[in-house]
Design a protein around this motif. Structure first.
Motif, PDB file in Angstrom:
ATOM      1  N   HIS A 118       4.141   1.210 -21.974  1.00 34.83           N
ATOM      2  CA  HIS A 118       4.791   0.690 -20.764  1.00 34.83           C
ATOM      3  C   HIS A 118       5.298   1.827 -19.875  1.00 34.83           C
ATOM      4  O   HIS A 118       6.286   1.662 -19.158  1.00 34.83           O
ATOM      5  N   GLY A 119       4.619   2.958 -19.928  1.00 33.02           N
ATOM      6  CA  GLY A 119       4.916   4.049 -19.004  1.00 33.02           C
ATOM      7  C   GLY A 119       5.975   5.024 -19.453  1.00 33.02           C
ATOM      8  O   GLY A 119       6.336   5.935 -18.698  1.00 33.02           O
ATOM      9  N   GLY A 120       6.496   4.860 -20.667  1.00 35.09           N
ATOM     10  CA  GLY A 120       7.530   5.758 -21.156  1.00 35.09           C
ATOM     11  C   GLY A 120       6.970   6.920 -21.951  1.00 35.09           C
ATOM     12  O   GLY A 120       5.764   7.107 -22.057  1.00 35.09           O
ATOM     13  N   GLY A 121       7.886   7.687 -22.529  1.00 39.46           N
ATOM     14  CA  GLY A 121       7.483   8.867 -23.283  1.00 39.46           C
ATOM     15  C   GLY A 121       7.262   8.615 -24.755  1.00 39.46           C
ATOM     16  O   GLY A 121       6.802   9.504 -25.476  1.00 39.46           O
ATOM     17  N   GLY A 122       7.627   7.420 -25.227  1.00 41.94           N
ATOM     18  CA  GLY A 122       7.410   7.102 -26.630  1.00 41.94           C
ATOM     19  C   GLY A 122       8.418   7.718 -27.578  1.00 41.94           C
ATOM     20  O   GLY A 122       8.239   7.666 -28.793  1.00 41.94           O
ATOM     21  N   GLY A 123       9.490   8.300 -27.034  1.00 40.97           N
ATOM     22  CA  GLY A 123      10.520   8.894 -27.880  1.00 40.97           C
ATOM     23  C   GLY A 123      11.606   7.887 -28.195  1.00 40.97           C
ATOM     24  O   GLY A 123      11.359   6.681 -28.295  1.00 40.97           O
ATOM     25  N   GLY A 124      12.818   8.393 -28.346  1.00 40.87           N
ATOM     26  CA  GLY A 124      13.924   7.509 -28.685  1.00 40.87           C
ATOM     27  C   GLY A 124      15.204   7.933 -28.002  1.00 40.87           C
ATOM     28  O   GLY A 124      15.210   8.772 -27.092  1.00 40.87           O
ATOM     29  N   GLY A 182       9.190  12.659 -16.340  1.00 39.15           N
ATOM     30  CA  GLY A 182       9.142  11.867 -17.556  1.00 39.15           C
ATOM     31  C   GLY A 182      10.421  11.813 -18.351  1.00 39.15           C
ATOM     32  O   GLY A 182      10.451  11.271 -19.460  1.00 39.15           O
ATOM     33  N   TYR A 183      11.509  12.324 -17.788  1.00 38.37           N
ATOM     34  CA  TYR A 183      12.756  12.407 -18.556  1.00 38.37           C
ATOM     35  C   TYR A 183      13.506  11.083 -18.606  1.00 38.37           C
ATOM     36  O   TYR A 183      14.117  10.759 -19.625  1.00 38.37           O
ATOM     37  N   LEU A 184      13.466  10.301 -17.527  1.00 39.06           N
ATOM     38  CA  LEU A 184      14.232   9.057 -17.513  1.00 39.06           C
ATOM     39  C   LEU A 184      13.678   8.042 -18.501  1.00 39.06           C
ATOM     40  O   LEU A 184      14.432   7.257 -19.082  1.00 39.06           O
ATOM     41  N   GLY A 185      12.376   8.049 -18.677  1.00 37.36           N
ATOM     42  CA  GLY A 185      11.752   7.073 -19.565  1.00 37.36           C
ATOM     43  C   GLY A 185      11.323   7.645 -20.890  1.00 37.36           C
ATOM     44  O   GLY A 185      10.486   7.062 -21.583  1.00 37.36           O
ATOM     45  N   VAL A 186      11.914   8.754 -21.282  1.00 38.19           N
ATOM     46  CA  VAL A 186      11.470   9.435 -22.502  1.00 38.19           C
ATOM     47  C   VAL A 186      11.651   8.557 -23.737  1.00 38.19           C
ATOM     48  O   VAL A 186      10.940   8.697 -24.725  1.00 38.19           O
ATOM     49  N   ALA A 202      13.656  22.607 -20.688  1.00 36.65           N
ATOM     50  CA  ALA A 202      13.029  22.080 -19.475  1.00 36.65           C
ATOM     51  C   ALA A 202      14.033  21.290 -18.635  1.00 36.65           C
ATOM     52  O   ALA A 202      14.074  21.430 -17.404  1.00 36.65           O
ATOM     53  N   VAL A 203      14.834  20.468 -19.282  1.00 39.43           N
ATOM     54  CA  VAL A 203      15.828  19.689 -18.547  1.00 39.43           C
ATOM     55  C   VAL A 203      16.889  20.605 -17.954  1.00 39.43           C
ATOM     56  O   VAL A 203      17.342  20.404 -16.820  1.00 39.43           O
ATOM     57  N   SER A 204      17.280  21.626 -18.703  1.00 35.57           N
ATOM     58  CA  SER A 204      18.261  22.582 -18.197  1.00 35.57           C
ATOM     59  C   SER A 204      17.737  23.278 -16.942  1.00 35.57           C
ATOM     60  O   SER A 204      18.477  23.491 -15.973  1.00 35.57           O
ATOM     61  N   LEU A 262      11.513   1.260 -14.679  1.00 33.38           N
ATOM     62  CA  LEU A 262      12.692   1.977 -15.160  1.00 33.38           C
ATOM     63  C   LEU A 262      12.315   3.397 -15.551  1.00 33.38           C
ATOM     64  O   LEU A 262      13.090   4.342 -15.345  1.00 33.38           O
ATOM     65  N   ALA A 263      11.133   3.556 -16.116  1.00 37.22           N
ATOM     66  CA  ALA A 263      10.692   4.879 -16.560  1.00 37.22           C
ATOM     67  C   ALA A 263      10.396   5.808 -15.399  1.00 37.22           C
ATOM     68  O   ALA A 263      10.739   7.006 -15.445  1.00 37.22           O
ATOM     69  N   ASP A 264       9.764   5.278 -14.340  1.00 36.48           N
ATOM     70  CA  ASP A 264       9.418   6.166 -13.218  1.00 36.48           C
ATOM     71  C   ASP A 264      10.500   6.216 -12.141  1.00 36.48           C
ATOM     72  O   ASP A 264      10.318   6.843 -11.090  1.00 36.48           O
TER      73      ASP A 264
END
Length: 387
Positions: A59-65, A49-53, A15-17, A113-115
């Protein structure tokens, strides 16, 4: 740690590619020539949603790492669009605030920061300190009358301060028990009185400009301090490990982009009846570059896995080694790519020449390869310090 990427990570890469291909190297190069950041790409990456993944879902992020965020940066870099501020804003600053910030700081900064609506820079390097963070002289002292903090000092080579809403500044405060100075982190809004910035004239062509910062008794409210005043070193390295991992992703992405251009050219360019890629003098160095990049990626993935699992000590070693391996692999890949194209490697058409200096950044910053070798020699191998 799984050696094979999960289906979710493969889908994220794809997806990012696809997003990167929508913009491409020509778009990124144009933004650099115009002296502006890649705002459109940054905004769309945030919207998807990629910046805040890596940031918390609450807090609006993706919950990943960091594992997921490094995939985003690597894949954008592999298309020729490496977003340097991803290393700084969501990775360093976002991680530190998510782990150690107050609830008010989290609410104020993490969703933005996420959005992508807010950006934060990071200031640690000083003119007389270099790689020695123990020599940082930017100091913070309390105003006994108000409880405010007063920061004084200088920082250099701080990326993107002109477009950042605030800078996370590493200062030092005096320990009330020992009198010794200890590191602490402060959020300094861009327009704070006494907070000055001066652009550094760089030969490096990049969308993000470099700045020297001067803090002249910058007054900050008590809640500008991030985290516990007595746990500054722990909090500092909570940001530096992601910085090294993301720098590795930045380097691997650039190396992959250069290698893909070289391989495509070597498959098509014919000089003596056959494509030049059929000659081992061309093919073998490119194959070696690919191997080096893949090995660096494995170490980067290990470092991200350890960090996301909460193993800060293990992540420290792995993050340093990942950054070292990726920097070396990137420089070699870019050099070999330019050499494969010959004169064409220096033309604007192929977009490789600008990577010659950019690739060196991954060797120099945020910590030099020599300091990483120092770290491994005495932390891992138990050898005596030379400094």
């Amino acid at each position: 740690m799984p050696l094979i990427e999960s289906g979710e990570h493969k889908a994220l890469r794809a997806a990012v590619s696809a997003l990167g291909h929508k913009y491409g190297r020509a778009y990124f190069t144009r933004t650099v020539e115009e002296g502006r950041p890649a705002t459109e790409l940054w905004s769309e990456a945030a919207k998807l949603g990629y910046l805040g993944v890596n940031l918390p879902e609450e807090h609006g992020g993706g919950g990943g790492g960091i594992a997921e965020l490094s995939i985003v940066l690597e894949e954008l870099g592999a298309i020729g669009c490496p977003l340097l501020l991803m290393v700084v804003s969501p990775a360093i600053c976002g991680t530190v605030i998510a782990r150690f910030g107050t609830e008010e700081q989290k609410r104020a900064w993490l969703p933005a920061l996420a959005d992508g609506t807010r950006v934060m820079a990071f200031g640690i390097t000083e003119p007389d300190a270099g790689s020695n963070s123990h020599r940082i002289t930017t100091t913070a002292r309390r105003d006994p009358a108000t409880g405010d903090w007063l920061l004084t000092g200088r920082k250099v080579f701080v990326s993107g301060v002109d477009i950042a809403d605030a800078t996370l500044i590493v200062g030092r405060t005096e320990d009330a028990r020992t009198g010794r100075l200890k590191p602490c982190l402060f959020i300094v809004p861009r327009d704070t009185p006494g907070f000055q910035r001066h652009k550094i004239d760089m030969e490096l062509s990049a969308a993000e400009k470099q700045f020297e910062l001067v803090l002249d008794d910058v007054r900050l409210p008590a809640d500008a301090l991030v985290g516990d005043e007595d746990a500054g070193l722990l909090q500092l390295f909570a940001g530096l490990n992601p910085e090294r991992i993301m720098t590795a992703a930045f380097a691997i992405g650039m190396g992959r982009f250069a290698l893909s251009r070289a391989a495509e050219y070597a498959r098509e360019r014919t000089v003596w009846k056959a494509p030049i890629g059929s000659h081992q003098a061309i093919a073998h160095p490119l194959a070696q570059a690919h191997i080096d990049l893949e090995l660096a990626r494995l170490m980067m993935q290990k470092a991200a896995h350890l960090y996301d699992a909460g193993d800060d000590v293990g992540a420290g070693e792995a993050a340093n080694m990942a950054k070292y391996a990726a920097g070396e692999a990137c420089v070699k890949a870019v050099d070999q790519a330019v050499h494969t194209l010959g004169g064409n490697g220096l033309t604007r058409e192929f977009g490789l020449a600008s990577l010659i200096t950019a690739a060196r950044v991954s060797r120099i910053a945020p910590v030099s390869r020599e300091m990483i070798l120092n770290y491994v020699s005495h932390q891992t191998l138990g050898l005596p310090k030379s400094y």
